[in-house]
Design an enzyme around this catalytic site. Structure first.
Site, PDB file in Angstrom:
ATOM      1  N   THR A   1       0.870  -1.174   0.000  1.00 48.85           N
ATOM      2  CA  THR A   1       0.000   0.000   0.000  1.00 48.85           C
ATOM      3  C   THR A   1       0.903   1.219   0.000  1.00 48.85           C
ATOM      4  O   THR A   1       1.973   1.206   0.603  1.00 48.85           O
ATOM      5  CB  THR A   1      -0.877   0.067   1.257  1.00 48.85           C
TER       6      THR A   1
ATOM      7  N   GLU B   1      -5.779  -3.737   0.706  1.00 46.21           N
ATOM      8  CA  GLU B   1      -5.971  -4.727   1.777  1.00 46.21           C
ATOM      9  C   GLU B   1      -7.188  -5.619   1.558  1.00 46.21           C
ATOM     10  O   GLU B   1      -7.386  -6.593   2.276  1.00 46.21           O
ATOM     11  CB  GLU B   1      -6.148  -3.998   3.127  1.00 46.21           C
TER      12      GLU B   1
ATOM     13  N   LYS C   1     -13.113  17.578  12.911  1.00 48.16           N
ATOM     14  CA  LYS C   1     -13.947  17.605  14.123  1.00 48.16           C
ATOM     15  C   LYS C   1     -14.076  19.036  14.617  1.00 48.16           C
ATOM     16  O   LYS C   1     -13.114  19.626  15.101  1.00 48.16           O
ATOM     17  CB  LYS C   1     -13.355  16.709  15.210  1.00 48.16           C
TER      18      LYS C   1
ATOM     19  N   TRP D   1     -18.715  16.085  13.480  1.00 51.81           N
ATOM     20  CA  TRP D   1     -17.853  15.722  12.357  1.00 51.81           C
ATOM     21  C   TRP D   1     -18.262  16.430  11.064  1.00 51.81           C
ATOM     22  O   TRP D   1     -19.435  16.493  10.726  1.00 51.81           O
ATOM     23  CB  TRP D   1     -17.914  14.209  12.118  1.00 51.81           C
TER      24      TRP D   1
HETATM   25  P1  AMP Z   1      -5.667   1.817  -2.288  1.00 53.75           P
HETATM   26  O1  AMP Z   1      -5.330   0.765  -1.316  1.00 53.75           O
HETATM   27  O2  AMP Z   1      -4.487   2.608  -2.752  1.00 53.75           O
HETATM   28  O3  AMP Z   1      -6.461   1.299  -3.419  1.00 53.75           O
HETATM   29  O4  AMP Z   1      -6.579   2.899  -1.536  1.00 53.75           O
HETATM   30  C1  AMP Z   1      -7.781   2.525  -0.905  1.00 53.75           C
HETATM   31  C2  AMP Z   1      -8.539   3.752  -0.469  1.00 53.75           C
HETATM   32  O5  AMP Z   1      -8.997   4.498  -1.607  1.00 53.75           O
HETATM   33  C3  AMP Z   1      -9.803   3.454   0.289  1.00 53.75           C
HETATM   34  O6  AMP Z   1      -9.549   3.158   1.650  1.00 53.75           O
HETATM   35  C4  AMP Z   1     -10.608   4.731   0.096  1.00 53.75           C
HETATM   36  O7  AMP Z   1     -10.192   5.738   1.005  1.00 53.75           O
HETATM   37  C5  AMP Z   1     -10.227   5.153  -1.307  1.00 53.75           C
HETATM   38  N1  AMP Z   1     -11.254   4.735  -2.267  1.00 53.75           N
HETATM   39  C6  AMP Z   1     -11.277   3.631  -3.032  1.00 53.75           C
HETATM   40  N2  AMP Z   1     -12.386   3.592  -3.791  1.00 53.75           N
HETATM   41  C7  AMP Z   1     -13.111   4.703  -3.510  1.00 53.75           C
HETATM   42  C8  AMP Z   1     -14.361   5.242  -3.956  1.00 53.75           C
HETATM   43  N3  AMP Z   1     -15.095   4.647  -4.897  1.00 53.75           N
HETATM   44  N4  AMP Z   1     -14.789   6.400  -3.411  1.00 53.75           N
HETATM   45  C9  AMP Z   1     -14.048   7.037  -2.476  1.00 53.75           C
HETATM   46  N5  AMP Z   1     -12.859   6.593  -2.029  1.00 53.75           N
HETATM   47  C10 AMP Z   1     -12.395   5.435  -2.523  1.00 53.75           C
END
Ligand code: AMP
Length: 532
Positions: free
Chosen positions: A177, A320, A430, A435
């Site tokens: 990640t 993840e 916050k 929130w």
């Molecule tokens: P990654 O592991 O780099 O794919 O990042 C995952 C994160 O991307 C998630 O925990 C979200 O915060 C964000 N994310 C993924 N898909 C979406 C979506 N459709 N809308 C908003 N945020 C998203």
């Protein structure tokens, strides 16, 4: 009476065996960076993957060892997915957009033994080769100028081999990640988790493709397992169209020429495509489904695609979670909704695909489960067979005691199970004990025609603890001022959500996967002060 069915471990090589047997002649197209094109097929991918198994064995690669790639999307890269896993190894797809320190860290942490890379990334190899302590073999996908070429390397073998016998709980892939703080963390996918994720992902409610589909995945193979497409595509026998460059003109040309029906990518991909279509008058008449994920799909994007008759599958997931967690798919009452109501639904992040469960918990105590009432906003947790339990080399479980993984996202679950993501736990603001969603604020701001990009962050406030400040990039030539933005926001958000200040900036920092980096923004403005 138990165990009356055949012993059949779920291993990913079954996918390519099936694709080669049932869809062997279905072709894949690769458009290389130099503009040339090559064609492969599911049968040739399998044969080349078996040659790669032989080549890895000749190098002495053993079960469980890591084989890394640093490459864009192309059919040779696809071969390495099956070749590495088929040799019993673990494919580690490295994101070439990471910073040098991260690239150095992850290859060493993963203890990669082989690195197969695109010639375009030779400068990265030259900079880091002396710092990578475990990589013994360098192979170049498309040129033998500095390292043996991939084609020559596997070409020395005949493919007359068998896949390594592995257990379904053995690892087959490793993705890091891009983490906003600390070192990147590795997520190990197993054969079984990958197979279950692929089998759920190909259903109609998700990627919705079959043997007639032509899929151009813009999502890179190094980003969250390319959303599982290389695996799911084999199960269904799709035709893949790959491009090594993400230029909208090239993608548009490929989509029309090759009859692309399905595509998948982050929202910025579609923004660039719209600009290209507007400038040239071109359209995408054959596209049927656009899967959008990685960050929230803006409303105007969904509307525009839907008006063209393209189904928008808005998906949420994380590295993840293999990565698919939820996808927006039409529900039983879809046809009774107005166009605007349908867009409202698609703008949310969809519902869990079969196999995973979601819940939200109170943001303060992180344990009290919240109702699925479409109002209560809380920390989003997920569990299921393709959700991480433990990061690579970590002692502790990433999941908490009840087996739920904390996503770090904040959301609302509606009574029909639809997830509405409102923020990240680290970014939610916050103010006076209540929130404020930074994402909702910036999405509302982005609806202004003169705003190119916007990001909201919570800044310390002596009275309210935190108050929102909105950072805005103006569209070129626009003469937008702070009051214009505030007036635009007034009918869209609660009064107490309105930012205390609007600051105009030339650019907003992004992470290696193209998302807004709130951490960098906060660092950049760490001296920023709000008055009481
Ligand atoms: P990654 O592991 O780099 O794919 O990042 C995952 C994160 O991307 C998630 O925990 C979200 O915060 C964000 N994310 C993924 N898909 C979406 C979506 N459709 N809308 C908003 N945020 C998203």
């Amino acid at each position: 009476m138990s165990r009356a069915m055949q012993d059949w471990d779920l291993v990913v090589t079954q996918l390519i065996d099936h694709a080669a047997r049932e869809h062997g002649s279905r072709e894949h197209v690769t458009r290389w960076a130099d503009g040339s094109e090559t064609r492969a097929s599911w049968a040739s991918v399998r044969r080349d993957a078996l040659r790669m198994v032989q080549a890895l064995r000749a190098l002495g690669i053993r079960r469980g060892e890591r084989i890394a790639t640093l490459a864009m999307n192309h059919a040779r890269h696809l071969v390495t997915w099956y070749g590495a896993a088929g040799a019993g190894g673990v494919l580690h797809t490295i994101n070439p957009r990471l910073f040098d320190e991260q690239l150095e860290y992850i290859a060493n942490h993963a203890e990669d033994r082989v690195l197969i890379y695109d010639a375009a990334f030779q400068p990265i190899i030259d900079r880091l080769r002396s710092k990578w302590t475990t990589i013994e073999h360098y192979i170049c996908f498309d040129s033998g100028a500095h390292a043996p070429s991939f084609e020559d390397w596997i070409g020395a073998f005949d493919g007359d081999a068998t896949w390594e016998a592995v257990d379904e709980r053995d690892p087959c892939m490793l993705c890091y990640t891009s983490g906003t703080t600390g070192n990147p963390k590795g997520v190990i996918y197993e054969h079984r988790s990958t197979m279950l994720h692929a089998l759920s992902g190909i259903q109609r409610h998700c990627f919705n493709f079959d043997a007639q589909s032509v899929m151009l995945p813009v999502v890179p193979m190094f980003h969250a397992a390319s959303w599982g497409l290389p695996w799911g595509g084999a199960a269904t026998g799709v035709k893949f169209v790959y491009s090594c460059v993400n230029d909208a003109a090239v993608l548009c040309d490929l989509m029309n020429r090759e009859g692309v029906t399905h595509s998948a990518g982050v929202p910025t991909v579609w923004l660039a495509m719209f600009q290209h279509c507007d400038a040239t008058g071109r359209e995408l008449p054959r596209l049927k489904q656009a899967t959008i994920g990685g960050s929230a799909a803006p409303r105007f994007m969904i509307e525009r695609l839907m008006r063209q008759g393209i189904r928008v599958a808005h998906a949420w997931g994380m590295t993840e979670t293999s990565p698919i967690g939820t996808v927006g798919a039409p529900t039983h009452d879809w046809d009774s909704k107005s166009f605007e109501e349908q867009v409202d639904v698609v703008q949310m992040q969809g519902r869990p695909i079969f196999g995973v469960e979601l819940r939200t918990v109170d943001l303060d105590d992180m344990t009290t489960e919240l109702p699925r009432d479409g109002v209560s906003s809380g920390a989003l947790q997920i569990r299921g067979p393709w959700v991480i339990k433990r990061y690579f080399k970590a002692d502790e479980d990433a999941a908490n005691a009840e087996g739920w993984f904390d996503t770090g996202d904040v959301g609302i679950i509606h009574p029909d199970g639809t997830l509405q993501l409102t923020d990240r736990t680290k970014d939610v603001i916050k103010s006076g004990g209540e929130w404020i969603s930074s994402v909702e604020l910036e999405n509302a701001a982005m609806g202004h025609p003169d705003v190119a990009e916007a990001a909201a962050v919570g800044i310390y406030h002596p009275k309210w603890d935190e108050r929102p400040v909105l950072f805005v990039v103006r569209k070129e030539g626009a003469a937008l001022v702070a009051d214009d933005v505030i007036e635009h926001l007034k009918p869209l958000v609660a009064k107490w959500w309105l930012p205390d200040a609007v600051e105009f900036v030339d650019a907003i920092p992004h992470t290696a996967t193209g998302k807004i980096s709130k951490k960098d923004l906060r660092d950049q403005f760490s001296d920023y002060r709000l008055e009481a």
